[in-house]
Design a protein around this motif. Sequence first.
Motif, short mmCIF file in Angstrom:
data_model
loop_
_atom_site.label_atom_id
_atom_site.label_comp_id
_atom_site.label_asym_id
_atom_site.label_seq_id
_atom_site.Cartn_x
_atom_site.Cartn_y
_atom_site.Cartn_z
N MET A 115 -8.92 11.21 -6.35
CA MET A 115 -10.09 10.36 -6.58
C MET A 115 -10.15 9.96 -8.05
N ILE A 116 -10.44 8.69 -8.30
CA ILE A 116 -10.63 8.19 -9.65
C ILE A 116 -12.13 8.18 -9.93
N ASP A 117 -12.57 9.05 -10.80
CA ASP A 117 -13.99 9.25 -11.04
C ASP A 117 -14.52 8.24 -12.06
N VAL A 118 -14.36 6.97 -11.69
CA VAL A 118 -14.84 5.88 -12.53
C VAL A 118 -15.61 4.91 -11.64
N THR A 119 -16.83 4.56 -12.03
CA THR A 119 -17.64 3.67 -11.19
C THR A 119 -17.09 2.25 -11.19
N ASN A 120 -16.75 1.74 -12.35
CA ASN A 120 -16.27 0.36 -12.48
C ASN A 120 -14.86 0.35 -13.06
N ILE A 121 -13.93 -0.17 -12.28
CA ILE A 121 -12.57 -0.37 -12.78
C ILE A 121 -12.26 -1.86 -12.76
N ILE A 122 -11.28 -2.25 -13.54
CA ILE A 122 -10.79 -3.62 -13.54
C ILE A 122 -9.32 -3.56 -13.17
N PRO A 123 -8.96 -3.91 -11.92
CA PRO A 123 -7.55 -3.85 -11.51
C PRO A 123 -6.73 -4.91 -12.24
N LEU A 124 -5.48 -4.58 -12.52
CA LEU A 124 -4.61 -5.47 -13.27
C LEU A 124 -3.39 -5.84 -12.44
N ASP A 125 -3.03 -7.10 -12.45
CA ASP A 125 -1.86 -7.59 -11.72
C ASP A 125 -0.66 -7.51 -12.66
N ILE A 126 -0.03 -6.34 -12.68
CA ILE A 126 1.05 -6.05 -13.63
C ILE A 126 2.41 -6.20 -12.96
N HIS A 127 3.32 -6.87 -13.62
CA HIS A 127 4.69 -7.01 -13.14
C HIS A 127 5.60 -6.06 -13.90
N THR A 128 6.73 -5.76 -13.32
CA THR A 128 7.64 -4.73 -13.87
C THR A 128 7.99 -4.98 -15.33
N ASP A 129 8.25 -6.22 -15.68
CA ASP A 129 8.68 -6.53 -17.05
C ASP A 129 7.61 -6.26 -18.08
N ASP A 130 6.34 -6.16 -17.63
CA ASP A 130 5.22 -6.02 -18.57
C ASP A 130 4.69 -4.59 -18.68
N VAL A 164 -8.53 -2.58 -3.26
CA VAL A 164 -7.49 -3.09 -4.17
C VAL A 164 -6.15 -2.56 -3.71
N ALA A 165 -5.13 -3.42 -3.71
CA ALA A 165 -3.77 -2.99 -3.36
C ALA A 165 -2.79 -3.64 -4.31
N PRO A 166 -1.68 -2.96 -4.65
CA PRO A 166 -0.72 -3.54 -5.60
C PRO A 166 0.09 -4.69 -5.00
N TYR A 167 0.19 -4.74 -3.67
CA TYR A 167 0.85 -5.82 -2.93
C TYR A 167 0.33 -5.77 -1.51
N TYR A 168 0.67 -6.76 -0.70
CA TYR A 168 0.17 -6.76 0.68
C TYR A 168 1.15 -7.46 1.60
N LEU A 169 1.05 -7.11 2.88
CA LEU A 169 1.87 -7.72 3.92
C LEU A 169 0.99 -8.62 4.78
N VAL A 170 1.44 -9.82 5.02
CA VAL A 170 0.76 -10.73 5.95
C VAL A 170 1.58 -10.73 7.23
N ILE A 171 1.01 -10.19 8.29
CA ILE A 171 1.71 -10.08 9.58
C ILE A 171 1.15 -11.14 10.52
N THR A 172 2.02 -12.03 10.98
CA THR A 172 1.62 -13.09 11.91
C THR A 172 2.24 -12.81 13.27
N SER A 173 1.38 -12.63 14.27
CA SER A 173 1.82 -12.35 15.63
C SER A 173 1.24 -13.42 16.56
N LYS A 174 1.34 -13.19 17.85
CA LYS A 174 0.80 -14.14 18.83
C LYS A 174 0.03 -13.40 19.91
#
Length: 213
Positions: free
Chosen positions: A1-16, A58-68
């Motif tokens: 558990m992250i015991d912080v009420t307000n966080i600001i998620p960051l979109d960080i790439h490997t090079d950074d 919040v998630a670091p990446y996501y999958l979009v699954i398209t079915s029928k």
Amino acid sequence: MIDVTNIIPLDIHTDDVTDVACQGAHYDKVSGIWYTEPHELNGALREYVYDTNSFNIVAPYYLVITSKMHCWSCHQITRIHGVMFTRFMKKNQDGQGWQSVRRNSFLFHINSLPEEIKRNIKASNYYLDKSKTTGLRYWMNHCEICGERLGDYELFCVENDAFRLMTIEKLLRANIRKVNKLFVSTAGNPAEHTKTDIVRYLCDARFVMNAPA
């Protein structure tokens, strides 16, 4: 558990990674998310922040699954879309902290999405609408033929739902697209007349094998 009420998620790439770590960004090993706190946000980190005011998932990446599936109104075949995570953070119900999760999970009853994520999902029949049954406003699937609303409860929460218990065979036929971008959204907000109710917005992704014929 992250015991912080307000966080600001960051979109960080490997090079950074090295640069942002030096600027005071924090990394959560379970969820795979970089974040900072409001009092730590500086000019060097602002370029990694999504323009969103409120969120509880919040998630670091996501999958979009398209079915029928067959539409339950016109009975024609239509595409349906689901958002899946393998790791993420969710805000605790008391709003006082964040829980780190590493598990295959579908997200549904999504109330709001940043513009960039809307564009990345790339689904013309998946958009914000109001459920006739619950009164909730959320991003939902619609039949491509007749336009009928295909609500999330039937797709994710019932015994024979389309996503949560998707068979391996159906998964192999589905279109699965990984988006290597931060996912931030608000999900599970109740309708105005049911403020005290808790609305489900996560379920395990339990892909099952069909029994032998």
